[in-house]
Motif scaffolding. Structure first.
Motif, PDB file in Angstrom:
ATOM      1  N   ASP A 158       0.926  -1.261  -0.087  1.00 30.65           N
ATOM      2  CA  ASP A 158      -0.158   0.077  -0.015  1.00 30.65           C
ATOM      3  C   ASP A 158       1.056   1.195  -0.090  1.00 30.65           C
ATOM      4  OD1 ASP A 158      -1.612   2.418   0.796  1.00 30.65           O
ATOM      5  OD2 ASP A 158      -3.178   0.867   1.926  1.00 30.65           O
ATOM      6  N   GLU A 184      -3.491   6.958   5.855  1.00 33.29           N
ATOM      7  CA  GLU A 184      -4.520   6.314   5.193  1.00 33.29           C
ATOM      8  C   GLU A 184      -4.395   4.855   5.294  1.00 33.29           C
ATOM      9  OE1 GLU A 184      -4.802   8.719   0.999  1.00 33.29           O
ATOM     10  OE2 GLU A 184      -2.770   8.363   1.418  1.00 33.29           O
ATOM     11  N   ASN A 243       2.896  -0.991   4.301  1.00 33.21           N
ATOM     12  CA  ASN A 243       2.944   0.400   4.014  1.00 33.21           C
ATOM     13  C   ASN A 243       4.026   0.931   3.602  1.00 33.21           C
ATOM     14  OD1 ASN A 243       2.463   3.568   5.463  1.00 33.21           O
ATOM     15  ND2 ASN A 243       1.694   2.922   3.574  1.00 33.21           N
ATOM     16  N   TYR A 254      -0.665  -0.582  -4.809  1.00 33.63           N
ATOM     17  CA  TYR A 254      -2.084  -0.121  -4.751  1.00 33.63           C
ATOM     18  C   TYR A 254      -1.816   1.151  -3.781  1.00 33.63           C
ATOM     19  CZ  TYR A 254      -3.535  -1.618  -0.056  1.00 33.63           C
ATOM     20  OH  TYR A 254      -3.626  -1.869   1.239  1.00 33.63           O
ATOM     21  N   CYS A 255      -2.806   2.055  -4.299  1.00 30.34           N
ATOM     22  CA  CYS A 255      -3.191   3.166  -3.538  1.00 30.34           C
ATOM     23  C   CYS A 255      -4.887   3.565  -3.379  1.00 30.34           C
ATOM     24  CB  CYS A 255      -2.296   4.618  -4.168  1.00 30.34           C
ATOM     25  SG  CYS A 255      -2.774   5.002  -5.828  1.00 30.34           S
ATOM     26  N   ARG A 256      -5.093   4.821  -3.582  1.00 28.84           N
ATOM     27  CA  ARG A 256      -6.486   5.213  -3.348  1.00 28.84           C
ATOM     28  C   ARG A 256      -6.994   5.024  -4.874  1.00 28.84           C
ATOM     29  NH1 ARG A 256      -9.337   9.536  -4.789  1.00 28.84           N
ATOM     30  NH2 ARG A 256      -7.434  10.935  -4.957  1.00 28.84           N
ATOM     31  N   SER A 257      -6.308   5.507  -5.911  1.00 30.84           N
ATOM     32  CA  SER A 257      -6.915   5.639  -7.291  1.00 30.84           C
ATOM     33  C   SER A 257      -5.946   5.074  -8.137  1.00 30.84           C
ATOM     34  CB  SER A 257      -6.966   7.417  -7.688  1.00 30.84           C
ATOM     35  OG  SER A 257      -5.576   7.870  -7.825  1.00 30.84           O
ATOM     36  N   HIS A 287      -6.871  -1.060   4.825  1.00 24.17           N
ATOM     37  CA  HIS A 287      -5.912  -1.687   4.027  1.00 24.17           C
ATOM     38  C   HIS A 287      -6.320  -3.036   3.476  1.00 24.17           C
ATOM     39  CE1 HIS A 287      -3.924  -2.471   7.726  1.00 24.17           C
ATOM     40  NE2 HIS A 287      -3.676  -3.604   7.064  1.00 24.17           N
ATOM     41  N   GLY A 327      -6.737   1.134  -7.353  1.00 25.07           N
ATOM     42  CA  GLY A 327      -7.189   1.638  -5.975  1.00 25.07           C
ATOM     43  C   GLY A 327      -7.718   0.817  -5.292  1.00 25.07           C
ATOM     44  N   LEU A 328      -7.653   1.017  -4.018  1.00 26.25           N
ATOM     45  CA  LEU A 328      -8.110   0.094  -2.830  1.00 26.25           C
ATOM     46  C   LEU A 328      -9.512  -0.147  -2.964  1.00 26.25           C
ATOM     47  CD1 LEU A 328      -7.565  -1.346  -0.114  1.00 26.25           C
ATOM     48  CD2 LEU A 328      -8.226   0.825   0.899  1.00 26.25           C
ATOM     49  N   GLU A 329     -10.540   0.533  -3.051  1.00 29.53           N
ATOM     50  CA  GLU A 329     -12.092   0.432  -3.286  1.00 29.53           C
ATOM     51  C   GLU A 329     -12.066  -0.467  -4.415  1.00 29.53           C
ATOM     52  OE1 GLU A 329     -13.893   0.768  -0.689  1.00 29.53           O
ATOM     53  OE2 GLU A 329     -12.307   1.675   0.198  1.00 29.53           O
ATOM     54  N   ARG A 341      -0.152   4.373   0.033  1.00 28.94           N
ATOM     55  CA  ARG A 341      -0.556   5.719   0.439  1.00 28.94           C
ATOM     56  C   ARG A 341       0.115   6.098   1.968  1.00 28.94           C
ATOM     57  NH1 ARG A 341      -6.285   3.953   1.930  1.00 28.94           N
ATOM     58  NH2 ARG A 341      -5.156   2.225   2.785  1.00 28.94           N
TER      59      ARG A 341
END
Length: 132
Positions: free
Chosen positions: A54, A60, A71, A95-98, A65, A122-124, A56
């Motif tokens: 991760d 975050e 991280n 990966y990150c947010r976007s 995560h 991205g995570l989501e 981020r």
């Protein structure tokens, strides 16, 4: 006189070519960030034992995560891999947010010779793909 005009025209053409080449280089670099980000490929890598990173911020990361992720903020990725003596052929999912920061991290690793990293995006998006 004609020869001077011809030389000036050639210089102008060269200048435009250099500008176009620089633009193309930036575009290709940004497209390579976007080229990865296939959630199924990312999960296949994770399921096969890839190192999950991760990229981020620590804040975050603490907010949530992926399981087994570590991280390493994107701006420290190359130095951290070197410090940890991570093998250059290690399978790594970023990966990150976007997907933007993981794309930057991916580029940093590639420039350092890491050959098996992947921008998972991205995570989501990754979480949603796994839920399906």
């Amino acid at each position: 006189m004609f020869k001077q005009i011809l030389i000036s025209k050639q210089r102008l053409q060269l200048k435009y070519f250099m500008i176009f080449a620089a633009f193309l280089s930036l575009t290709v670099s940004q497209l390579s960030w976007a080229a990865d980000k296939d959630a199924q490929v990312a999960w296949d890598m994770i399921d096969a034992g890839a190192m999950v990173v991760d990229v981020r911020t620590a804040e975050e990361f603490e907010a949530g995560h992926l399981p087994n992720a570590i991280n390493i903020p994107f701006e420290r990725i190359a130095a951290a891999f070197k410090e940890r003596k991570i093998a250059k052929d290690k399978s790594v999912l970023l990966y990150c947010r976007s997907g933007r920061r993981s794309g930057i991290a991916f580029e940093a690793l590639v420039s350092e010779g890491y050959t098996n990293s992947y921008n998972g995006g991205g995570l989501e998006t990754l979480k949603s793909a796994r839920a399906k």
